[in-house]
Design a protein around this motif. Structure first.
Motif, PDB file in Angstrom:
ATOM      1  N   VAL A 105       0.839  -1.205   0.000  1.00 42.00           N
ATOM      2  CA  VAL A 105       0.000   0.000   0.000  1.00 42.00           C
ATOM      3  C   VAL A 105       0.872   1.253   0.000  1.00 42.00           C
ATOM      4  O   VAL A 105       0.628   2.207  -0.757  1.00 42.00           O
ATOM      5  CB  VAL A 105      -0.945   0.007   1.222  1.00 42.00           C
ATOM      6  CG1 VAL A 105      -1.572   1.392   1.412  1.00 42.00           C
ATOM      7  CG2 VAL A 105      -2.037  -1.028   1.053  1.00 42.00           C
ATOM      8  N   SER A 109       1.004   3.815  -3.075  1.00 41.62           N
ATOM      9  CA  SER A 109       0.536   5.160  -2.783  1.00 41.62           C
ATOM     10  C   SER A 109       1.592   6.210  -3.120  1.00 41.62           C
ATOM     11  O   SER A 109       1.283   7.268  -3.682  1.00 41.62           O
ATOM     12  CB  SER A 109       0.147   5.270  -1.305  1.00 41.62           C
ATOM     13  OG  SER A 109      -0.268   6.583  -0.996  1.00 41.62           O
ATOM     14  N   SER A 135       1.574   8.939   2.297  1.00 45.97           N
ATOM     15  CA  SER A 135       1.652   7.482   2.267  1.00 45.97           C
ATOM     16  C   SER A 135       2.191   6.866   3.539  1.00 45.97           C
ATOM     17  O   SER A 135       1.916   5.699   3.819  1.00 45.97           O
ATOM     18  CB  SER A 135       2.526   7.030   1.087  1.00 45.97           C
ATOM     19  OG  SER A 135       2.051   7.575  -0.125  1.00 45.97           O
ATOM     20  N   LEU A 194      -4.272   2.819   7.946  1.00 49.93           N
ATOM     21  CA  LEU A 194      -3.629   2.907   6.631  1.00 49.93           C
ATOM     22  C   LEU A 194      -3.724   4.289   6.003  1.00 49.93           C
ATOM     23  O   LEU A 194      -2.944   4.612   5.095  1.00 49.93           O
ATOM     24  CB  LEU A 194      -4.259   1.889   5.674  1.00 49.93           C
ATOM     25  CG  LEU A 194      -3.888   0.423   5.887  1.00 49.93           C
ATOM     26  CD1 LEU A 194      -4.784  -0.481   5.039  1.00 49.93           C
ATOM     27  CD2 LEU A 194      -2.422   0.182   5.546  1.00 49.93           C
ATOM     28  N   ARG A 224       2.960   0.739   9.537  1.00 43.47           N
ATOM     29  CA  ARG A 224       3.109   1.688   8.413  1.00 43.47           C
ATOM     30  C   ARG A 224       4.263   2.654   8.659  1.00 43.47           C
ATOM     31  O   ARG A 224       5.030   2.973   7.739  1.00 43.47           O
ATOM     32  CB  ARG A 224       1.790   2.440   8.254  1.00 43.47           C
ATOM     33  CG  ARG A 224       1.707   3.377   7.058  1.00 43.47           C
ATOM     34  CD  ARG A 224       0.293   3.919   6.968  1.00 43.47           C
ATOM     35  NE  ARG A 224       0.203   5.194   6.270  1.00 43.47           N
ATOM     36  CZ  ARG A 224      -0.691   6.123   6.559  1.00 43.47           C
ATOM     37  NH1 ARG A 224      -1.554   5.928   7.536  1.00 43.47           N
ATOM     38  NH2 ARG A 224      -0.727   7.243   5.871  1.00 43.47           N
ATOM     39  N   ILE A 329      -6.842   2.193  -2.325  1.00 41.96           N
ATOM     40  CA  ILE A 329      -5.853   1.107  -2.249  1.00 41.96           C
ATOM     41  C   ILE A 329      -5.990   0.367  -0.922  1.00 41.96           C
ATOM     42  O   ILE A 329      -5.915  -0.864  -0.865  1.00 41.96           O
ATOM     43  CB  ILE A 329      -4.426   1.674  -2.414  1.00 41.96           C
ATOM     44  CG1 ILE A 329      -4.246   2.276  -3.798  1.00 41.96           C
ATOM     45  CG2 ILE A 329      -3.383   0.575  -2.189  1.00 41.96           C
ATOM     46  CD1 ILE A 329      -2.938   3.018  -3.984  1.00 41.96           C
ATOM     47  N   SER A 330      -6.191   1.133   0.159  1.00 40.36           N
ATOM     48  CA  SER A 330      -6.317   0.534   1.486  1.00 40.36           C
ATOM     49  C   SER A 330      -7.560  -0.346   1.572  1.00 40.36           C
ATOM     50  O   SER A 330      -7.519  -1.445   2.143  1.00 40.36           O
ATOM     51  CB  SER A 330      -6.377   1.634   2.558  1.00 40.36           C
ATOM     52  OG  SER A 330      -5.212   2.424   2.530  1.00 40.36           O
ATOM     53  N   LEU A 333      -6.932  -3.573  -0.022  1.00 40.86           N
ATOM     54  CA  LEU A 333      -6.166  -4.491   0.834  1.00 40.86           C
ATOM     55  C   LEU A 333      -7.091  -5.170   1.838  1.00 40.86           C
ATOM     56  O   LEU A 333      -6.963  -6.389   2.073  1.00 40.86           O
ATOM     57  CB  LEU A 333      -5.060  -3.729   1.570  1.00 40.86           C
ATOM     58  CG  LEU A 333      -4.265  -4.546   2.599  1.00 40.86           C
ATOM     59  CD1 LEU A 333      -3.473  -5.648   1.902  1.00 40.86           C
ATOM     60  CD2 LEU A 333      -3.334  -3.633   3.392  1.00 40.86           C
TER      61      LEU A 333
END
Length: 340
Positions: A105, A109, A135, A194, A224, A329-330, A333
């Protein structure tokens, strides 16, 4: 120049940056007293106050050495100390697939945001700062990556100012996804971890949903944050490799990794292996935070307000589109890992 002469040259500008930083801390305290919380961090206030001082009255040239020292050396020391606040122990609480997913991710990103920023006409370094800030971990990522890619003060100020506003907006808007889209608590906690920039903001965004959301969001956010080390290392290698490549004579020595990145990674490793006593971690975080605010005050004192204002609309657009892209995108996931 002797050490005493160098110190005397630096002191006037250093004193000014410290004064601006103190005003920023005072402003943050007033926020807490009046509103019960920090809406604008001292770091962002320091930049804003520095810009205001620089705009209202041209600075004496004698201030420049101290301002430059604060913006560069103090910032690099702050980045080194920041490494002590990051421990790989967070990985123990997450599964391998979740860790791999978070890494993917972050990479996607950064790449997507950079493309968006460049498509909107932003300079490469400013697009990179916004990409890393959105990100990974907001202000901390921008501050850490900026000296690695040799971003200038206008670019740093623009990235910090506009992403800070967007970060606050995300804290208020994100709970709507839980209450109106029927997400489960673990799904929402993962999404918050995220997408929200800073750990305190993750806590603020997840607290209304409950303890499980707070725990999930914090864990995902900490994993992250761990991506910051590899990212700044990679950018350091790329930047220095490009510098070597553009040196036609090849007679200059270039270190592939700046010293402060080595220090950052070294302290992160020491913390992860338990070689830094817990009693020292909090003071090191405090010192790192103070030095960062002083460095941001120095950056503000070096900023041309017209340059920041000129890039404003494009920066806001890039940061907003980036956050939306990160959210998509998160969510992808979460679906891929079948988090329920």
């Amino acid at each position: 120049m002797s050490l005493a002469q160098r110190v005397s040259t630096i002191l006037p500008g250093l004193a000014l940056t410290c004064a601006v930083a103190l005003l920023a801390y005072a402003g943050e305290h007033v926020e807490v007293v009046l509103f019960g919380g920090r809406w604008i961090e001292s770091l962002v206030l320091a930049i804003a106050l520095g810009i205001a001082v620089c705009t209202l009255k041209p600075l004496n040239p004698a201030m420049k050495p101290g301002i430059d020292f604060s913006a560069k050396i103090l910032l690099e020391i702050a980045i080194v100390l920041l490494g002590a606040s990051i421990s790989l122990s967070a990985i123990r609480g997450a599964g391998v697939w979740l860790i791999a997913g978070i890494a993917i991710v972050v990479i996607l990103s950064i790449a997507a945001t950079y493309v968006i920023g460049r498509a909107l006409g932003l300079p490469p370094r400013l697009a990179t700062l916004i990409a890393c800030g959105n990100s990974i971990c907001g202000n901390s990522a921008i501050v850490a990556v900026a000296p690695v890619i040799e971003a200038d003060s206008q670019e740093i100020a623009a990235a910090l100012a506009f992403t800070a506003v967007l970060g606050i907006a995300a804290v208020f808007l994100l709970p709507l996804f839980y209450f109106h889209l029927g997400m489960s608590v673990p799904q929402y906690g993962t999404l918050a971890g995220l997408t929200v920039y800073a750990v305190p903001q993750v806590l603020a965004a997840t607290a209304p949903v409950g303890l499980l959301a707070v725990q999930t969001g914090t864990l995902v956010k900490l994993v992250r944050v761990l991506m910051l080390g590899p990212v700044i290392f990679l950018f350091g290698v790329i930047t220095k490799a490009e510098a070597v490549g553009t040196d036609a004579r090849g007679s200059h020595h270039h270190s592939l990794v700046p010293w402060f990145i080595c220090g950052f990674l070294g302290l992160m490793a020491l913390r992860s292996f338990g070689l830094i006593p817990d009693v020292l971690v909090a003071p090191m975080e405090v010192v790192s935070g103070i030095l960062t605010v002083i460095a941001m005050a120095a950056l503000g004192l070096s900023v041309n307000i017209r340059s920041v204002a000129h890039a404003g609309g494009r920066v806001i657009a890039a940061a907003t589109l980036s956050l939306l892209m990160l959210g998509l995108i998160s969510y992808g996931l979460i679906v891929a890992l079948q988090i329920q």
